[in-house]
Write a protein that holds these residues in place. Structure first.
Motif, mmCIF file in Angstrom:
data_model
loop_
_atom_site.group_PDB
_atom_site.id
_atom_site.type_symbol
_atom_site.label_atom_id
_atom_site.label_comp_id
_atom_site.label_asym_id
_atom_site.label_seq_id
_atom_site.Cartn_x
_atom_site.Cartn_y
_atom_site.Cartn_z
ATOM 1 N N ASP A 1 5.319 -9.856 -4.862
ATOM 2 C CA ASP A 1 6.467 -9.192 -4.244
ATOM 3 C C ASP A 1 6.508 -7.718 -4.626
ATOM 4 N N LEU A 2 6.182 -7.431 -5.889
ATOM 5 C CA LEU A 2 6.164 -6.046 -6.345
ATOM 6 C C LEU A 2 5.088 -5.260 -5.606
ATOM 7 N N GLN A 3 3.921 -5.880 -5.414
ATOM 8 C CA GLN A 3 2.834 -5.231 -4.688
ATOM 9 C C GLN A 3 3.273 -4.879 -3.272
ATOM 10 N N LYS A 4 3.957 -5.807 -2.608
ATOM 11 C CA LYS A 4 4.441 -5.557 -1.247
ATOM 12 C C LYS A 4 5.451 -4.420 -1.237
ATOM 13 N N GLU A 5 6.328 -4.416 -2.238
ATOM 14 C CA GLU A 5 7.322 -3.340 -2.341
ATOM 15 C C GLU A 5 6.631 -1.994 -2.531
ATOM 16 N N TRP A 6 5.647 -1.969 -3.424
ATOM 17 C CA TRP A 6 4.927 -0.725 -3.683
ATOM 18 C C TRP A 6 4.176 -0.242 -2.451
ATOM 19 N N LEU A 7 3.552 -1.164 -1.719
ATOM 20 C CA LEU A 7 2.849 -0.756 -0.500
ATOM 21 C C LEU A 7 3.819 -0.132 0.498
ATOM 22 N N GLY A 8 5.026 -0.677 0.582
ATOM 23 C CA GLY A 8 6.053 -0.083 1.433
ATOM 24 C C GLY A 8 6.458 1.295 0.939
ATOM 25 N N ASP A 9 6.559 1.443 -0.384
ATOM 26 C CA ASP A 9 6.894 2.748 -0.965
ATOM 27 C C ASP A 9 5.804 3.779 -0.676
ATOM 28 N N ILE A 10 4.550 3.343 -0.737
ATOM 29 C CA ILE A 10 3.440 4.255 -0.418
ATOM 30 C C ILE A 10 3.554 4.715 1.030
ATOM 31 N N HIS A 11 3.833 3.773 1.915
ATOM 32 C CA HIS A 11 3.991 4.142 3.325
ATOM 33 C C HIS A 11 5.166 5.112 3.498
ATOM 34 N N ASP A 12 6.261 4.875 2.770
ATOM 35 C CA ASP A 12 7.413 5.769 2.861
ATOM 36 C C ASP A 12 7.071 7.174 2.378
ATOM 37 N N ARG A 13 6.295 7.274 1.315
ATOM 38 C CA ARG A 13 5.943 8.584 0.758
ATOM 39 C C ARG A 13 4.944 9.341 1.627
ATOM 40 N N PHE A 14 3.938 8.621 2.127
ATOM 41 C CA PHE A 14 2.829 9.295 2.796
ATOM 42 C C PHE A 14 2.810 9.106 4.303
ATOM 43 N N GLY A 15 3.586 8.164 4.801
ATOM 44 C CA GLY A 15 3.662 7.935 6.242
ATOM 45 C C GLY A 15 2.302 7.663 6.844
ATOM 46 N N SER A 16 2.030 8.301 7.951
ATOM 47 C CA SER A 16 0.774 8.070 8.668
ATOM 48 C C SER A 16 -0.443 8.598 7.904
ATOM 49 N N LYS A 17 -0.232 9.358 6.842
ATOM 50 C CA LYS A 17 -1.343 9.902 6.051
ATOM 51 C C LYS A 17 -1.760 8.972 4.909
ATOM 52 N N ALA A 18 -1.112 7.810 4.788
ATOM 53 C CA ALA A 18 -1.390 6.910 3.667
ATOM 54 C C ALA A 18 -2.869 6.524 3.594
ATOM 55 N N GLU A 19 -3.468 6.204 4.713
ATOM 56 C CA GLU A 19 -4.885 5.808 4.701
ATOM 57 C C GLU A 19 -5.784 6.993 4.342
ATOM 58 N N THR A 20 -5.436 8.175 4.825
ATOM 59 C CA THR A 20 -6.189 9.383 4.471
ATOM 60 C C THR A 20 -6.090 9.650 2.973
ATOM 61 N N VAL A 21 -4.910 9.449 2.417
ATOM 62 C CA VAL A 21 -4.715 9.631 0.977
ATOM 63 C C VAL A 21 -5.614 8.668 0.211
ATOM 64 N N ARG A 22 -5.659 7.415 0.628
ATOM 65 C CA ARG A 22 -6.523 6.428 -0.043
ATOM 66 C C ARG A 22 -7.999 6.840 0.058
ATOM 67 N N THR A 23 -8.398 7.317 1.210
ATOM 68 C CA THR A 23 -9.780 7.750 1.405
ATOM 69 C C THR A 23 -10.104 8.948 0.514
#
Length: 69
Positions: A3-25
């Motif tokens: 559940d925490l992992q899911k929450e964090w993934l949502g937080d990452i999306h909130d912080r980075f929006g559509s750039k989240a995948e670019t940030v990971r790359t």
């Protein structure tokens, strides 16, 4: 922890929006550029094992580091 992992993934999306995948790359490329292959694998393994790789603060810190390399 799942559940925490899911929450964090949502937080990452909130912080980075559509750039989240670019940030990971960008982070992945920076890890590959900065670390020897065996250490890069071990580092990624530690991020996965501990869940730190989906912690939004860790992702943001690594993103900042990757942009300064």
């Amino acid at each position: 922890m799942a559940d925490l992992q899911k929450e964090w993934l949502g937080d990452i999306h909130d912080r980075f929006g559509s750039k989240a995948e670019t940030v990971r790359t960008d982070i992945s490329k920076a890890i590959d550029a900065a670390l020897p292959p065996s250490l890069a694998r071990a580092f990624r393994g530690a991020l996965d094992l501990t869940g730190a790789g989906t912690n939004p603060d860790v992702v943001e810190a690594l993103s900042i580091c990757s942009n300064h390399s």
